[in-house]
Scaffold this motif. Structure first.
Motif, mmCIF file in Angstrom:
data_model
loop_
_atom_site.group_PDB
_atom_site.id
_atom_site.type_symbol
_atom_site.label_atom_id
_atom_site.label_comp_id
_atom_site.label_asym_id
_atom_site.label_seq_id
_atom_site.Cartn_x
_atom_site.Cartn_y
_atom_site.Cartn_z
ATOM 1 N N TYR A 68 0.546 3.051 10.413
ATOM 2 C CA TYR A 68 0.998 2.473 11.675
ATOM 3 C C TYR A 68 2.079 1.461 11.316
ATOM 4 N N LEU A 69 2.832 0.992 12.288
ATOM 5 C CA LEU A 69 3.893 0.026 12.029
ATOM 6 C C LEU A 69 3.284 -1.265 11.473
ATOM 7 N N GLY A 70 3.610 -1.596 10.260
ATOM 8 C CA GLY A 70 3.051 -2.776 9.605
ATOM 9 C C GLY A 70 2.007 -2.456 8.557
ATOM 10 N N SER A 71 1.610 -1.188 8.478
ATOM 11 C CA SER A 71 0.522 -0.856 7.548
ATOM 12 C C SER A 71 0.941 -0.918 6.086
ATOM 13 N N ILE A 72 2.229 -0.724 5.795
ATOM 14 C CA ILE A 72 2.677 -0.875 4.404
ATOM 15 C C ILE A 72 2.410 -2.297 3.944
ATOM 16 N N ASN A 73 2.799 -3.247 4.770
ATOM 17 C CA ASN A 73 2.569 -4.653 4.450
ATOM 18 C C ASN A 73 1.079 -4.955 4.275
ATOM 19 N N HIS A 74 0.255 -4.485 5.200
ATOM 20 C CA HIS A 74 -1.189 -4.754 5.132
ATOM 21 C C HIS A 74 -1.813 -4.113 3.890
ATOM 22 N N THR A 75 -1.342 -2.923 3.536
ATOM 23 C CA THR A 75 -1.891 -2.244 2.364
ATOM 24 C C THR A 75 -1.488 -2.957 1.087
ATOM 25 N N LEU A 76 -0.204 -3.312 0.984
ATOM 26 C CA LEU A 76 0.265 -3.995 -0.227
ATOM 27 C C LEU A 76 -0.362 -5.380 -0.371
ATOM 28 N N LEU A 77 -0.595 -6.076 0.747
ATOM 29 C CA LEU A 77 -1.275 -7.368 0.678
ATOM 30 C C LEU A 77 -2.706 -7.202 0.164
ATOM 31 N N SER A 78 -3.388 -6.165 0.637
ATOM 32 C CA SER A 78 -4.759 -5.912 0.174
ATOM 33 C C SER A 78 -4.772 -5.600 -1.316
ATOM 34 N N LEU A 79 -3.824 -4.796 -1.768
ATOM 35 C CA LEU A 79 -3.746 -4.467 -3.192
ATOM 36 C C LEU A 79 -3.418 -5.702 -4.017
ATOM 37 N N GLU A 80 -2.582 -6.566 -3.471
ATOM 38 C CA GLU A 80 -2.214 -7.791 -4.195
ATOM 39 C C GLU A 80 -3.405 -8.719 -4.368
ATOM 40 N N VAL A 81 -4.219 -8.866 -3.329
ATOM 41 C CA VAL A 81 -5.369 -9.764 -3.452
ATOM 42 C C VAL A 81 -6.394 -9.191 -4.420
ATOM 43 N N LEU A 82 -6.541 -7.871 -4.470
ATOM 44 C CA LEU A 82 -7.425 -7.260 -5.474
ATOM 45 C C LEU A 82 -6.918 -7.558 -6.879
ATOM 46 N N ARG A 83 -5.607 -7.439 -7.054
ATOM 47 C CA ARG A 83 -5.029 -7.698 -8.373
ATOM 48 C C ARG A 83 -5.202 -9.164 -8.766
ATOM 49 N N LYS A 84 -5.006 -10.059 -7.817
ATOM 50 C CA LYS A 84 -5.169 -11.496 -8.102
ATOM 51 C C LYS A 84 -6.585 -11.829 -8.519
ATOM 52 N N ARG A 85 -7.567 -11.091 -7.978
ATOM 53 C CA ARG A 85 -8.970 -11.336 -8.314
ATOM 54 C C ARG A 85 -9.434 -10.501 -9.512
ATOM 55 N N ASN A 86 -8.509 -9.745 -10.101
ATOM 56 C CA ASN A 86 -8.854 -8.880 -11.243
ATOM 57 C C ASN A 86 -9.943 -7.867 -10.899
ATOM 58 N N ILE A 87 -9.857 -7.330 -9.671
ATOM 59 C CA ILE A 87 -10.790 -6.292 -9.228
ATOM 60 C C ILE A 87 -10.058 -4.955 -9.258
ATOM 61 N N GLU A 88 -10.641 -3.994 -9.920
ATOM 62 C CA GLU A 88 -10.016 -2.685 -10.049
ATOM 63 C C GLU A 88 -9.941 -1.980 -8.704
ATOM 64 N N CYS A 89 -8.793 -1.380 -8.415
ATOM 65 C CA CYS A 89 -8.666 -0.500 -7.257
ATOM 66 C C CYS A 89 -8.617 0.925 -7.788
ATOM 67 N N ALA A 90 -9.617 1.720 -7.428
ATOM 68 C CA ALA A 90 -9.704 3.092 -7.918
ATOM 69 C C ALA A 90 -8.704 4.006 -7.217
ATOM 70 N N GLY A 91 -8.147 3.554 -6.093
ATOM 71 C CA GLY A 91 -7.164 4.351 -5.380
ATOM 72 C C GLY A 91 -7.173 4.068 -3.891
ATOM 73 N N VAL A 92 -6.221 4.660 -3.206
ATOM 74 C CA VAL A 92 -6.059 4.492 -1.757
ATOM 75 C C VAL A 92 -6.302 5.832 -1.065
ATOM 76 N N ILE A 93 -7.022 5.780 0.032
ATOM 77 C CA ILE A 93 -7.166 6.939 0.913
ATOM 78 C C ILE A 93 -6.537 6.596 2.250
ATOM 79 N N PHE A 94 -5.648 7.466 2.711
ATOM 80 C CA PHE A 94 -5.085 7.317 4.048
ATOM 81 C C PHE A 94 -5.926 8.139 5.016
ATOM 82 N N SER A 95 -6.370 7.504 6.084
ATOM 83 C CA SER A 95 -7.211 8.167 7.067
ATOM 84 C C SER A 95 -6.469 8.240 8.387
#
Length: 212
Positions: free
Chosen positions: A134-161
């Motif tokens: 949706y409009l703005g979802s790139i930003n929301h997704t990248l922000l979520s990935l950034e906070v995971l990285r800042k906390r040193n939490i592994e992201c196994a991947g992204v699923i688009f629904s």
């Protein structure tokens, strides 16, 4: 303790996290656990996933908290007069892979100190992030990935629904340094038949390789 588990979170509310969880349960032949159910106690996310997948009852583990108010867990717990602590949560025992579905996004408050991301860290599980185009979802997704990285939490991947957008998926994969596991089509009606069709048409070797 499970052989392998994943914490399923979203970039926000109503992005298709429960649909993605049902899809993953079929794909991985996994167990499912919703630690906190806020609202919809008569037919919550556990009931939905079970009705969509048709898996037996022993694949589902009881919620640690069942809260009456459909709201952020910190507020729903306050309304019910209970306190939620991270130490209240222990992974259910299973010999199968385990999917743990959070509530809303990573920074949804669990209590006055901790958010969903803290629960993922407490359970020591990699996160599968569910996004939606949706409009703005790139930003929301990248922000979520950034906070995971800042906390040193592994992201196994992204699923688009809810549909595909190849350019958005491409730039998220590149800038977010993450693998896209699947792009699930929008379902006119979510039920047993449509979920099993989704499973058959969207599971591939790439997903198994990434999550196996």
């Amino acid at each position: 303790m499970s052989k392998k588990g994943f914490f399923v979170s979203g970039i926000g509310t109503e992005v298709g996290k429960t649909v993605a969880s049902a899809f993953l349960q079929l794909a991985l032949d996994a167990d499912y656990w919703k630690p906190v159910q806020a609202g919809d106690l008569d037919f919550g996310d556990t009931d939905r996933v079970r009705s969509w997948t048709g898996m037996p009852a022993d694949r589902y583990h009881p919620e640690r908290y069942r809260l009456r108010t459909p709201a952020s867990p910190h507020y729903a717990a306050r309304v019910d007069g209970v306190e939620i602590h991270l130490t209240d949560f222990t992974l259910p025992s299973t010999e199968r892979p385990l999917l743990v579905e959070g509530a809303g996004g990573l920074l949804v408050p669990l209590n006055e100190q901790a958010c969903m991301i803290d629960l993922a860290a407490h359970l020591n599980l990699p996160v599968i992030l569910v996004s939606r185009h949706y409009l703005g979802s790139i930003n929301h997704t990248l922000l979520s990935l950034e906070v995971l990285r800042k906390r040193n939490i592994e992201c196994a991947g992204v699923i688009f629904s809810g549909g595909d957008n190849p350019e958005s998926a491409r730039i998220i994969e590149k800038l977010g340094q993450v693998q896209v596991l699947a792009s699930l089509q929008e379902l006119e009606e979510v039920d047993f038949e449509s979920m099993h069709t989704l499973h058959v048409t969207h599971v591939d070797e790439q997903l198994y390789k990434a999550l196996g």
